[in-house]
Design an enzyme around this catalytic site. Structure first.
Site, PDB file in Angstrom:
ATOM      1  CE1 TYR A   1      -3.957  -2.106   0.229  1.00 32.16           C
ATOM      2  CE2 TYR A   1      -2.492  -3.465   1.572  1.00 32.16           C
ATOM      3  CZ  TYR A   1      -3.653  -3.315   0.832  1.00 32.16           C
ATOM      4  OH  TYR A   1      -4.504  -4.369   0.681  1.00 32.16           O
ATOM      5  CB  SER A   2       4.466   1.703  -0.462  1.00 33.46           C
ATOM      6  OG  SER A   2       5.358   2.748  -0.735  1.00 33.46           O
ATOM      7  CG  ASN A   3       0.442   6.759  -0.447  1.00 34.42           C
ATOM      8  OD1 ASN A   3      -0.375   6.119  -1.107  1.00 34.42           O
ATOM      9  ND2 ASN A   3       0.136   7.312   0.716  1.00 34.42           N
TER      10      ASN A   3
END
Ligand SMILES: *Cc1c(COP(=O)(O)O)cnc(C)c1O
Length: 303
Positions: free
Chosen positions: A64-66
């Site tokens: 889920y890393s931006n």
């Protein structure tokens, strides 16, 4: 390259009853694809990669890393090949279980390499970095979350903007993952005796971040820095976890101000700010800036 975003006043009796002025810095609007704090963290690194003649960007992150999303977008926009080393080998053969972040990163051309949690923990070791250099000979390697010295320096322009948009500000709240953004604000903000920078930790057991942030600040700052604090009581049971209270806060905020929040960072930022306000931790007369660090790409859920 720098695009100044608006600083919007938030009017509500909840704030005026306490004698407090509140603004939100809309960095969710600063760049069409590399949103929020990730743009500040990446911009000087991208220039540096160009300068060194690198053709490839390599980095790390969770599903889920931006930061992964931002690097994939940067690669597509600027013509770098991109590789993302992703925590969780079980995802390798199950693209139907990928987050929207991963699906979008792959669609933008990022090559995803799934590694086990134990290998992921070793990602900063000299052995692993040397393997990476062998596999990707002309690569610029960005750390997890993108935090490095150039990332921190990248906050200079936004700090200048705030100085012209609201020179009298006294409190700045920002969400914390690796602490690079908070360190960027601390090192690039002018000193004023009544100023405080407050980081809202989104992780459980984040004491180690205090040392990380102090180290970055010592390295990067050549002037007296403002008081700062890491607020550790608002992680809502850990990274990417949430609670009904926090979701209700997000709904309240979005309905009152028409500004969307992301589920991992800015939701906790607003929750923490309101809780601090309710506890009377913010003195009357304060002029508060809430930093909207973006992250809205992670908001949509995949169905
Ligand atoms: C990555 C991210 C953060 C955390 O930034 P750090 O510099 O790692 O502390 C905060 N907000 C959003 C929206 C992010 O994507």
């Amino acid at each position: 390259m720098h695009h100044q975003t608006v600083l919007s006043r938030l009017d509500h009796p909840r704030f005026s009853d306490k004698g407090i002025d509140v603004w939100i810095k809309r960095d969710d609007l600063n760049h069409p694809t590399i949103q929020g704090n990730k743009w500040h963290k990446l911009k000087l690194n991208l220039q540096q990669a160009r300068l060194e003649g690198k053709t490839t960007l390599v980095t790390f992150g969770g599903a889920y890393s931006n930061h992964i999303a931002a690097v994939a977008a940067a690669g597509k926009n600027l013509g770098f090949e991109t590789h993302g080393y992703i925590r969780g080998e079980e995802l390798r053969d199950t693209p139907n279980k990928w987050s929207l972040t991963l699906t979008e990163a792959a669609r933008k051309g990022m090559l995803l390499h799934f590694i086990s949690r134990s290998d992921y923990r070793l990602k900063q070791s000299p052995e692993f970095l040397s393997t990476l250099n062998t596999c990707h000979p002309n690569a610029y390697i960005l750390p997890e979350g993108g935090t490095n010295e150039l990332a921190i320096l990248g906050f200079k322009e936004i700090c200048k903007d705030l100085e012209t948009q609201c020179p009298e500000w006294t409190h700045l709240y920002t969400a914390v993952g690796t602490g690079g953004t908070l360190a960027g604000f601390i090192t690039n903000t002018q000193y004023q005796a009544n100023r405080q920078l407050l980081g809202v930790s989104t992780l459980k057991d984040s004491n180690y971040l205090i040392e990380d942030i102090s180290t970055w600040v010592e390295k990067a700052s050549n002037h007296q820095t403002n008081a700062w604090k890491l607020l550790q009581d608002y992680h809502g049971n850990g990274y990417a976890k949430s609670s009904q209270d926090m979701e209700d806060t997000e709904t309240w905020f979005e309905e009152n101000f028409g500004i969307l929040l992301d589920p991992i960072y800015t939701r906790k930022l607003i929750f923490a700010f309101l809780a601090e306000l309710d506890k009377n931790h913010i003195p009357s007369g304060s002029k508060v800036i809430l930093y909207h660090s973006g992250g809205l790409q992670g908001r949509k859920t995949k169905h």
